[in-house]
Structure formats: C-alpha cells, structure tokens
Design a protein around this motif. Sequence first.
Motif, short mmCIF file in Angstrom:
data_model
loop_
_atom_site.label_atom_id
_atom_site.label_comp_id
_atom_site.label_asym_id
_atom_site.label_seq_id
_atom_site.Cartn_x
_atom_site.Cartn_y
_atom_site.Cartn_z
N THR A 132 7.08 -49.38 -45.78
CA THR A 132 7.39 -49.06 -47.16
C THR A 132 6.40 -48.01 -47.65
OG1 THR A 132 6.05 -50.92 -47.93
CG2 THR A 132 8.43 -51.28 -47.72
N LEU A 133 6.87 -47.16 -48.54
CA LEU A 133 6.05 -46.10 -49.11
C LEU A 133 6.26 -46.13 -50.62
CD1 LEU A 133 4.28 -43.54 -48.89
CD2 LEU A 133 6.40 -42.24 -48.56
N THR A 134 5.18 -46.37 -51.36
CA THR A 134 5.25 -46.35 -52.83
C THR A 134 4.76 -45.01 -53.32
OG1 THR A 134 4.85 -48.74 -52.91
CG2 THR A 134 4.45 -47.49 -54.93
N VAL A 135 5.54 -44.37 -54.17
CA VAL A 135 5.18 -43.05 -54.69
C VAL A 135 5.32 -43.04 -56.20
CG1 VAL A 135 7.54 -42.19 -54.23
CG2 VAL A 135 5.64 -40.57 -54.58
N ASP A 136 4.29 -42.54 -56.89
CA ASP A 136 4.33 -42.33 -58.34
C ASP A 136 4.59 -40.86 -58.60
OD1 ASP A 136 3.75 -44.99 -58.80
OD2 ASP A 136 1.59 -44.66 -59.04
N GLN A 167 4.73 -43.05 -65.55
CA GLN A 167 5.41 -42.28 -64.50
C GLN A 167 6.51 -43.14 -63.89
OE1 GLN A 167 1.95 -41.17 -61.94
NE2 GLN A 167 2.63 -39.06 -62.28
N ALA A 168 7.31 -42.51 -63.08
CA ALA A 168 8.30 -43.25 -62.31
C ALA A 168 7.66 -43.69 -60.99
CB ALA A 168 9.52 -42.39 -62.03
N ARG A 169 7.81 -44.95 -60.66
CA ARG A 169 7.31 -45.46 -59.37
C ARG A 169 8.51 -45.84 -58.51
NH1 ARG A 169 2.36 -49.57 -58.62
NH2 ARG A 169 1.34 -47.55 -58.96
N LEU A 170 8.63 -45.21 -57.35
CA LEU A 170 9.71 -45.49 -56.41
C LEU A 170 9.12 -46.14 -55.16
CD1 LEU A 170 11.71 -42.13 -56.65
CD2 LEU A 170 11.94 -44.19 -58.07
N VAL A 171 9.80 -47.18 -54.68
CA VAL A 171 9.38 -47.83 -53.43
C VAL A 171 10.46 -47.53 -52.39
CG1 VAL A 171 8.72 -49.99 -52.31
CG2 VAL A 171 8.22 -49.64 -54.74
N ILE A 172 10.05 -46.85 -51.33
CA ILE A 172 10.97 -46.34 -50.32
C ILE A 172 10.74 -47.06 -49.00
CG2 ILE A 172 11.61 -44.26 -49.01
CD1 ILE A 172 10.38 -42.67 -51.45
N ARG A 173 11.83 -47.42 -48.34
CA ARG A 173 11.76 -47.98 -46.98
C ARG A 173 12.21 -46.89 -46.02
NH1 ARG A 173 14.97 -51.68 -43.49
NH2 ARG A 173 13.52 -53.12 -42.47
N LEU A 174 11.41 -46.69 -44.94
CA LEU A 174 11.70 -45.60 -44.01
C LEU A 174 11.12 -45.90 -42.65
CD1 LEU A 174 9.31 -42.62 -44.93
CD2 LEU A 174 8.83 -45.01 -45.40
N PRO A 175 11.57 -45.22 -41.59
CA PRO A 175 10.97 -45.43 -40.27
C PRO A 175 9.47 -45.18 -40.30
CG PRO A 175 13.03 -44.22 -40.07
CD PRO A 175 12.72 -44.29 -41.55
N ALA A 176 8.70 -46.11 -39.75
CA ALA A 176 7.25 -46.04 -39.85
C ALA A 176 6.68 -44.76 -39.27
CB ALA A 176 6.63 -47.25 -39.15
N THR A 177 7.29 -44.24 -38.21
CA THR A 177 6.77 -43.03 -37.57
C THR A 177 6.95 -41.79 -38.44
OG1 THR A 177 8.88 -42.74 -36.43
CG2 THR A 177 7.13 -43.90 -35.22
N LEU A 178 7.79 -41.88 -39.47
CA LEU A 178 8.06 -40.72 -40.32
C LEU A 178 7.32 -40.80 -41.66
CD1 LEU A 178 11.91 -40.38 -39.71
CD2 LEU A 178 10.03 -39.26 -38.49
N ARG A 179 6.50 -41.83 -41.83
CA ARG A 179 5.86 -42.06 -43.13
C ARG A 179 4.92 -40.92 -43.53
NH1 ARG A 179 1.32 -44.62 -45.22
NH2 ARG A 179 1.68 -45.59 -47.25
#
Length: 205
Positions: A132-136, A167-179
């Motif tokens: 998971t990647l959390t981005v503000d 701000q907007a906080r988005l939590v993204i699920r993605l392949p770990a190798t591409l984080r």
Amino acid sequence: MPTYTLATPVHSDIEIRKSRFIGLALPVPDRDAAMAVLQDLRARHPSATHVCWALLAGGQSGMSDDGEPSGTAGRPILEVLRHHDLDGVLAAVVRYYGGVKLGAGGLVRAYTDAIAAALKDAERVERIAFATLTVDIDYADEPRVRRWLESLAGEGYALIDSHYDAQARLVIRLPATLREGAMATLRDATHGRARFPDSATPDDR
C-alpha cells in the motif's frame, strides 16, 4: 524467480495395487485456511486410511505423513509443489488402503503420482506481492492522480481508501516492486507536492 499459485482447485483419482489415492491441490491464503480445508476433507472421507498433505505458504509451510512411514507421503507431495514453483498452495492425498502393502519406495511414487496427476493440466498464475502507498496531495492535483490510477488499473493498481482534510489523502494498492517508481511518478506529476506519510507493508494476493 517468480512463484505461482493455482487459478482453481485441481483433482486426481488413481488406483495403485488396489489402494485408491485421491489427490487435491488448491490455492490457500495461509495455514489456517489450509487446516480448515483438511478438516473438511477428513469429514468427507471418514473411512480413509490416511489424509497426507503438504503446504507451501511462505513461513507457514508444513507437511504431514498422517501415519504413513516417515518421509513417504508429506515430503514427496511437497517436492511436487516445489517442482512446479508453487506457493500459497495446499496439496493433499486421501488414501484408501486396498490390502496390498506398497513399501516405502512404492508409497513415495504413489503420493508423488497422485499430486503430479492433479497438477498435470493445472493453470498457474503468478503470485504477486502487493503493497500500500499513502499519498497526500493538493486538491488541484487529485484529478490528475486519479486519471493516472485509472490508466494503470489493468496492472494491479487500485484506490482502496481516501480522506479529505487540508489535503486529499489517497491510499493506493499496487505491486510492491513498482512502489518506488510510483512515488517518483507522483512527485513528478505534482511538481514535488506529493507527500508519502506512511511506509507500506507487503502482503500477498
């Protein structure tokens, strides 16, 4: 080296010198799920002589000869799974004893053959570690980030949560190798305004 799991459960049913060997292999997320499958299998085959199994699931792997001579059932089943580069998979063989002893070598071959037969035409799918990647981000950047996410949906990217404050906080699920690459892309797309407050913990699909 990639590892694979099974797309669907697979079965076999073979007879060797009057003993019946029923093979089953299926994808499981963890050891608890595997134990539940084995419990159900024993319930469906109450008169079976043995229910032997092997599980490949990262640190939760295991095997059992279930009363057969040591090393003649669980280990051969496990080796077949390894040969197919499988992980997150439970393989079990139900044996109905037919009155003719097979000997240690015969048992190894029988349990190997039962699982190999089940896996012969099995469809494998690559097992991918996700993070998971959390981005503000600023509200002005959100439409651009969402479009980027939508364009990568076919590659395993997904928005799994969002919060709105300063701000907007988005939590993204993605392949770990591409984080790491995703973080760089988001920094570029927002001219350095994107912030990543949390670290991700990989999990398995």
